[in-house]
Design an enzyme around this catalytic site. Structure first.
Site, PDB file in Angstrom:
ATOM      1  N   CYS A   1       0.843  -1.195   0.000  1.00  0.00           N
ATOM      2  CA  CYS A   1       0.000   0.000   0.000  1.00  0.00           C
ATOM      3  C   CYS A   1       0.879   1.247   0.000  1.00  0.00           C
ATOM      4  O   CYS A   1       2.106   1.162   0.042  1.00  0.00           O
ATOM      5  CB  CYS A   1      -0.925   0.006   1.213  1.00  0.00           C
ATOM      6  SG  CYS A   1      -0.069   0.114   2.788  1.00  0.00           S
TER       7      CYS A   1
ATOM      8  N   CYS B   1       3.466   1.662   2.692  1.00  0.00           N
ATOM      9  CA  CYS B   1       4.669   0.850   2.484  1.00  0.00           C
ATOM     10  C   CYS B   1       5.666   1.619   1.604  1.00  0.00           C
ATOM     11  O   CYS B   1       6.849   1.728   1.944  1.00  0.00           O
ATOM     12  CB  CYS B   1       4.316  -0.466   1.795  1.00  0.00           C
ATOM     13  SG  CYS B   1       3.169  -1.506   2.671  1.00  0.00           S
TER      14      CYS B   1
ATOM     15  N   ASP C   1      12.369  25.908 -32.549  1.00  0.00           N
ATOM     16  CA  ASP C   1      13.488  26.178 -33.441  1.00  0.00           C
ATOM     17  C   ASP C   1      12.928  26.075 -34.857  1.00  0.00           C
ATOM     18  O   ASP C   1      11.976  25.334 -35.090  1.00  0.00           O
ATOM     19  CB  ASP C   1      14.577  25.129 -33.216  1.00  0.00           C
ATOM     20  CG  ASP C   1      15.613  25.136 -34.310  1.00  0.00           C
ATOM     21  OD1 ASP C   1      16.212  26.189 -34.547  1.00  0.00           O
ATOM     22  OD2 ASP C   1      15.776  24.081 -34.961  1.00  0.00           O
TER      23      ASP C   1
ATOM     24  N   ASP D   1      15.850  20.276 -32.569  1.00  0.00           N
ATOM     25  CA  ASP D   1      16.427  19.007 -33.016  1.00  0.00           C
ATOM     26  C   ASP D   1      17.943  19.030 -33.166  1.00  0.00           C
ATOM     27  O   ASP D   1      18.548  17.982 -33.330  1.00  0.00           O
ATOM     28  CB  ASP D   1      15.822  18.605 -34.367  1.00  0.00           C
ATOM     29  CG  ASP D   1      16.368  19.431 -35.519  1.00  0.00           C
ATOM     30  OD1 ASP D   1      16.571  20.644 -35.320  1.00  0.00           O
ATOM     31  OD2 ASP D   1      16.598  18.874 -36.594  1.00  0.00           O
TER      32      ASP D   1
ATOM     33  N   ASP E   1      20.593  23.314 -30.208  1.00  0.00           N
ATOM     34  CA  ASP E   1      19.343  23.446 -29.454  1.00  0.00           C
ATOM     35  C   ASP E   1      19.465  22.880 -28.037  1.00  0.00           C
ATOM     36  O   ASP E   1      18.606  23.128 -27.199  1.00  0.00           O
ATOM     37  CB  ASP E   1      18.197  22.701 -30.167  1.00  0.00           C
ATOM     38  CG  ASP E   1      17.822  23.341 -31.485  1.00  0.00           C
ATOM     39  OD1 ASP E   1      17.975  24.569 -31.602  1.00  0.00           O
ATOM     40  OD2 ASP E   1      17.380  22.618 -32.393  1.00  0.00           O
TER      41      ASP E   1
END
Length: 748
Positions: free
Chosen positions: A15, A18, A436, A634, A638
């Site tokens: 649970c 725990c 970008d 990409d 960047d």
């Protein structure tokens, strides 16, 4: 020692309390920087300095749970599956035994409520005392055979002062059973009006909670389906070409540079570059795109994808843990083990929740003992047991991790990989998306669209310009060289070459000085542009950038390069606006070019003429203006901006550096995947909120009812049996609600 990431498999957690105790035990170790305990996957991820695995395992064991390090991911997944199957089988067997034994107890105890004449039959044929003895024996077997799991875990936890849900069940069921044993064996110890038995409550409590555990185990096994599916994509063998002969070897024996053959219908075993052949490859399991991709010489192939038609031979470029598929699996695992900020609140509550429930149950017993008159002991016992049973915090602990596991798994199916699970929550708090331009909003592959010479008879200019530009790595140079090849212009020998950042190039070819670049470069080198064709002014007016070619100081040609906008870009910008998000574009291009593209796409703001190292400042400026910002890029340049933004999106077709700096990786270069990431984030966070609302509302509403608060006014009491059923169903509800994310549509 630098920070290390350690993953532990933990057993014994049942649970939220725990998970909270394991989290607390690990965080108390000096050198531990970050802990994420996942109840749904029974694992913990620890970032730490100067802490050994043995110290971490000892801390977990001291908290009352078992642990071991996850070293071999595939082996651990197989073992986890085996453990889940064993637990599932054990629970099914225990539930069957408990049900068969509980049924006669329930009929003997409650039959008179369903069929009044049944009570007379029991009294006349068996006798009340015999009926109680039968119930005692059957209930004792239920509690201490199939129900022994609650005592095996719950009592030691209680003895350590760290009670969990097993402790609550053990105390509640034993209290009802113990009271009933006294009423059956030593009735003289109880007031006459309080002599009654509640064996059916004990037996039904254990049976219903076992039923809940059984359904929970069944549902939990599906939360890791995404990882299992991805692991299933990995090939076990590969066909290696050696001295012209094909031989089959295990994938783990492959080396980089091996030549591998893949026939139609076979999986591509590892990443590589095609050396011969022509085929169509289904990459849907990696990118989420259903359309097969044409592959020919020099194209890249990804391990785990399926070769559909022709035969391909390729050279292995990545093996083992370095393949794209292995990296995807690692990213999904990291995201599934993540702890969202919202989970910290849950952990703080659940740490004191079970002790608080025990205190409420004790208070309920005491109040009813003094307030209920003749039946005070009965009321006190029944209501205290109902409080203990209704309040098990399983649903709280499962609410967040199950949604994260299923949501990120669904993301992997769609080609959206959350490297940081926290991005799921952060996306819903974003105010703007910054893009970008080159390679993100555009194809990233500029094409030469117009070439105009000053001297109509000059056929050498294109060859000379392309000869010099072939030394450059700039996309514009590549476009010019490709155009020269299409025009079948033979390239010349180049004696010298120099790239001038932001201006162009200068070189010596065929004993002639060649300049290719902007009007600024031409002005610096005293090239007269008055003879420039009128197209130069037209291009500038429309936002395109004319590029000039001069030979030996004389203007010879102008050309224009255009980077096509991605087809999916405009629809994405519109979708983001529909979500109430601002949009911006950051680029190093001239402002006129940037504004033309922004106007075409409907982007709100343009930050143009930004140098590579200026993107971070641009992101910070937009953060101060708009608030939380998502950056989509990409390229290598960047990476700093991706790290600076509140959430960084890397296009998966981009560079490794950009991907490693991002929070979310998009495996497809189709920008619609950005929209899918936002949709997935929204659906997952909504799912978590539903789960948490149910878990907390359930406990907040039903604990007072179980304590008997409504009885003085409405005569309503909550039977311990109903409490057990409601508790079991709450966990199952949370799990099945999370599993709905597996069927999430892209428009959610």
């Amino acid at each position: 020692m630098s920070e290390q990431l350690i993953r532990l498999s933990i057993s014994g957690m049942n649970c939220a309390s725990c998970a909270g105790r394991v989290d607390k035990a690990l965080n108390q170790l000096e050198g531990v920087n970050e802990v994420a305990v996942n109840l749904a996957s029974d694992s913990a991820e620890i970032k730490a300095d100067n802490v050994t695995v043995e110290q971490l395992i000892k801390a977990v064991k001291d908290a009352g749970y078992d642990a071991h390090e996850i070293v071999d991911r595939d082996k651990e997944m197989r073992e986890q599956r085996a453990r889940q199957q064993h637990e599932f089988s054990t629970l099914r067997r225990e539930l069957l035994v408990a049900t068969l034994l509980t049924l006669p107890v329930f009929i003997l105890a409650m039959g008179n409520h369903m069929v009044p004449a049944f009570s007379n039959w029991v009294h006349n044929s068996l006798g009340l005392q015999t009926s109680w003895w039968i119930q005692l024996v059957l209930t004792s077997v239920v509690l201490f055979v199939p129900g022994r799991r609650f005592y095996r875990i719950g009592l030691p936890a209680l003895a350590k002062g760290a009670p969990d849900m097993n402790s609550l069940v053990a105390i509640g069921a034993t209290a009802a059973w113990g009271y009933s044993v006294v009423a059956t064996v030593l009735p003289q110890w109880l007031p006459e009006q309080s002599i009654s038995v509640y064996f059916e409550a004990s037996a039904v409590i254990v049976t219903l909670i076992l039923a809940g555990r059984y359904m929970e185990a069944r549902a939990k096994s599906h939360t890791s389906d995404a990882i299992q599916r991805l692991l299933g994509l990995q090939s076990k063998t590969a066909r290696v070409i050696t001295a012209g002969e094909a031989r089959e070897v295990e994938v783990k024996e492959l080396s980089k540079g091996d030549e591998i053959e893949v026939r139609p219908g076979e999986k591509i075993p590892v990443d590589g570059t095609v050396t011969s052949g022509d085929s169509y490859v289904n990459e849907a399991m990696i990118t989420g795109e259903a359309e097969p991709v044409h592959k020919q010489v020099d194209d890249k192939v990804v391990g785990g994808t399926v070769n559909e038609r022709g035969t391909l031979r390729f050279k292995a470029t990545a093996i083992g843990e370095t393949t794209v598929l292995s990296q995807i699996i690692r990213m999904v695992e990291q995201a599934q083990g993540a702890k969202l900020p919202i989970q910290d609140t849950v952990n703080k509550i659940t740490l004191w929740f079970v002790p608080a429930v025990m205190l409420i149950a004790l208070l309920t017993f005491v109040v009813w003992l003094f307030a209920a008159g003749e039946d005070s002991l009965t009321f006190a016992l029944v209501n205290a047991v109902a409080v203990l049973i209704i309040a098990c915090p399983c649903a709280m602990g499962l609410a967040t991790p199950t949604s994260i596991m299923v949501g990120t798994g669904r993301g992997a199916d769609l080609g959206v990989l959350f490297r940081q699970g926290s991005a799921l929550q952060a996306l819903q708090q974003a105010n703007a998306v910054v893009f970008d331009k080159t390679g993100t909003l555009t194809e990233g592959e500029p094409q030469l669209t117009d070439w105009v010479t000053v001297d109509a008879d000059d056929e050498q200019t294109l060859a000379l310009a392309a000869s010099v530009e072939q030394r450059s790595e700039h996309p514009t140079a590549e476009a010019l060289v490709e155009f020269a090849k299409q025009q079948q212009r033979p390239l010349k020998d180049v004696q010298s070459f120099e790239a001038l950042s932001g201006l162009g190039v200068v070189g010596q070819a065929d004993d002639k000085q060649v300049l290719v670049g902007s009007s600024t470069l031409m002005a610096e080198r005293a090239v007269d542009l008055q003879q420039a064709p009128e197209q130069a002014a037209e291009w500038s007016d429309s936002g395109l950038t004319p590029i000039y070619v001069a030979i030996d100081g004389q203007l010879k040609a102008i050309f224009c390069v255009s980077d096509p906008v991605r087809k999916s870009a405009k629809a994405l910008i519109h979708a983001l606006h529909q979500r109430g998000l601002k949009t911006a574009m950051v680029t190093g291009d001239a402002e006129s070019t940037a504004k033309r593209i922004a106007a075409e796409l409907g982007i709100d703001k343009v930050v143009a003429e930004v140098k590579p190292d200026g993107k971070v400042d641009a992101v910070k400026q937009l953060q101060s203006q708009w608030g939380r910002v998502v950056f989509v890029g990409d390229g290598i340049n960047d990476a700093p901006a991706l790290a600076t933004a509140d959430v960084g999106f890397a296009i998966g077709t981009g560079t490794d550096v950009a991907i490693e700096s991002a929070d979310v990786v998009l495996m497809s270069d189709n920008l619609n995947v950005v929209q899918q990431a936002f949709a997935l984030s929204k659906a997952t966070m909504r799912n978590i909120q539903q789960n948490l609302f149910w878990a907390f509302a359930y406990n907040t509403a039903l604990i007072p009812v179980a304590a008997g608060v409504l009885f003085p006014w409405f005569g309503i009491l909550l039977s311990p049996m109903l409490a057990a059923g409601a508790m079991a169903l709450s966990s199952v509800f949370v799990l099945t609600n999370a599993l709905r994310l597996k069927r999430m549509t892209l428009e959610s």
